[in-house]
Scaffold this active site. Structure first.
Site, PDB file in Angstrom:
ATOM      1  N   LYS A 166       7.692 -29.247  20.627  1.00  0.00           N
ATOM      2  CA  LYS A 166       8.119 -30.534  21.720  1.00  0.00           C
ATOM      3  C   LYS A 166       7.474 -31.728  21.476  1.00  0.00           C
ATOM      4  O   LYS A 166       8.136 -32.835  21.690  1.00  0.00           O
ATOM      5  CB  LYS A 166       7.841 -29.867  23.056  1.00  0.00           C
TER       6      LYS A 166
ATOM      7  N   ARG B 101      -6.832 -17.436  16.324  1.00  0.00           N
ATOM      8  CA  ARG B 101      -7.178 -17.905  17.706  1.00  0.00           C
ATOM      9  C   ARG B 101      -6.701 -17.165  18.772  1.00  0.00           C
ATOM     10  O   ARG B 101      -5.590 -16.934  18.659  1.00  0.00           O
ATOM     11  CB  ARG B 101      -6.912 -19.303  17.926  1.00  0.00           C
TER      12      ARG B 101
ATOM     13  N   ARG C  89       2.524 -16.298  27.416  1.00  0.00           N
ATOM     14  CA  ARG C  89       2.738 -17.681  27.688  1.00  0.00           C
ATOM     15  C   ARG C  89       4.326 -18.154  27.752  1.00  0.00           C
ATOM     16  O   ARG C  89       4.745 -18.864  28.659  1.00  0.00           O
ATOM     17  CB  ARG C  89       2.227 -18.548  26.574  1.00  0.00           C
TER      18      ARG C  89
ATOM     19  N   ARG D  94       7.638 -30.013  35.998  1.00  0.00           N
ATOM     20  CA  ARG D  94       7.234 -28.790  35.716  1.00  0.00           C
ATOM     21  C   ARG D  94       8.305 -27.943  36.620  1.00  0.00           C
ATOM     22  O   ARG D  94       8.309 -26.655  36.274  1.00  0.00           O
ATOM     23  CB  ARG D  94       6.078 -28.417  36.024  1.00  0.00           C
TER      24      ARG D  94
ATOM     25  N   ARG E 267      -0.359 -18.320  12.489  1.00  0.00           N
ATOM     26  CA  ARG E 267      -0.964 -19.555  12.318  1.00  0.00           C
ATOM     27  C   ARG E 267      -2.672 -18.913  12.268  1.00  0.00           C
ATOM     28  O   ARG E 267      -3.113 -18.030  12.962  1.00  0.00           O
ATOM     29  CB  ARG E 267      -1.295 -20.498  13.565  1.00  0.00           C
TER      30      ARG E 267
END
Ligand code: ZN
Length: 216
Positions: A13, A159, A170, A88, A127
């Site tokens: 985004k 991470r 999420r 939001r 990642r």
């Protein structure tokens, strides 16, 4: 052109916001940037926001809204803007609508970047971060077969934010928050979905194609 960009984590985004805004010659206005500018500029709103952040509390809606109002009042935003990170929720969307109405303005378009959950997991959970130089590698896209950084030889790690379980959580939170917002804008007749899979330039192209019919 006044538009809002929405999309799940991992949809690219931020990058798309930048390219689209620059293609349209309008400012990209993200809540993150507005926050940083107010805090580092020492504005009254920035100082107020900082009292919450220093306590580890969420900055209340009213403060965020006041910052957005200030930013949208600036000269460079009078002929259009691309909002990223605001609104939001439906309550904020209604406030934005009323704010713009007071100025004789209205949103032209809400662009939703659409990516499959599994694709987001593939992007984020692959990642690996270098523990020495902080560079990020991707097991699949960089064809990473060992767990060493090609730049400095440091050990790579995943991470917590990139763990599959965290990514899926999420995404759930995002869906919960955003689904009502997306249907609100669909009802208003200004929502357009854009497939956000594939190379960055192709996604930008698709977004521009989707925007064109809405340009005045
Ligand atoms: Zn490294």
């Amino acid at each position: 052109m006044r538009l809002v960009l929405v999309g799940p984590p991992g949809a690219g985004k931020g990058t798309q916001a930048q390219y689209i805004a620059s293609n349209l010659s309008i400012p990209k206005i993200s809540t993150g940037d507005i926050f940083r500018a107010n805090v580092s500029g020492g504005t009254d709103l920035g100082k107020l926001a900082k009292t919450y952040m220093d306590r580890g509390d969420l900055v209340p809606d009213e403060v965020t809204i006041a910052m957005v109002r200030d930013r949208l009042s600036e000269d460079d935003a009078q002929d259009g803007f691309l909002l990223d990170g605001f609104p939001r929720n439906v309550a904020q969307a209604e406030i934005l609508r009323d704010m713009l109405k007071d100025w004789g303005q209205a949103l032209d378009l809400v662009l939703e970047l659409v990516v499959d959950d599994d694709e987001v997991v593939r992007r984020l959970a692959g990642r690996r971060t270098c523990s020495q130089c902080g560079r990020i590698w991707h097991v699949e896209f960089d064809d990473k077969k060992d767990d060493r950084c090609d730049a400095c030889g440091g050990a790579l790690f995943q991470r917590d934010d990139d763990k599959e379980e965290t990514v899926r959580h999420r995404l759930e939170v995002y869906q919960e928050q955003t689904a009502p917002l997306v249907s609100y804008y669909a009802d208003e007749g200004i929502l357009v979905g854009v497939d956000a899979t594939g190379p960055v330039e192709e996604v930008t192209q698709r977004a521009m194609d989707a925007i064109r019919p809405f340009m005045g």
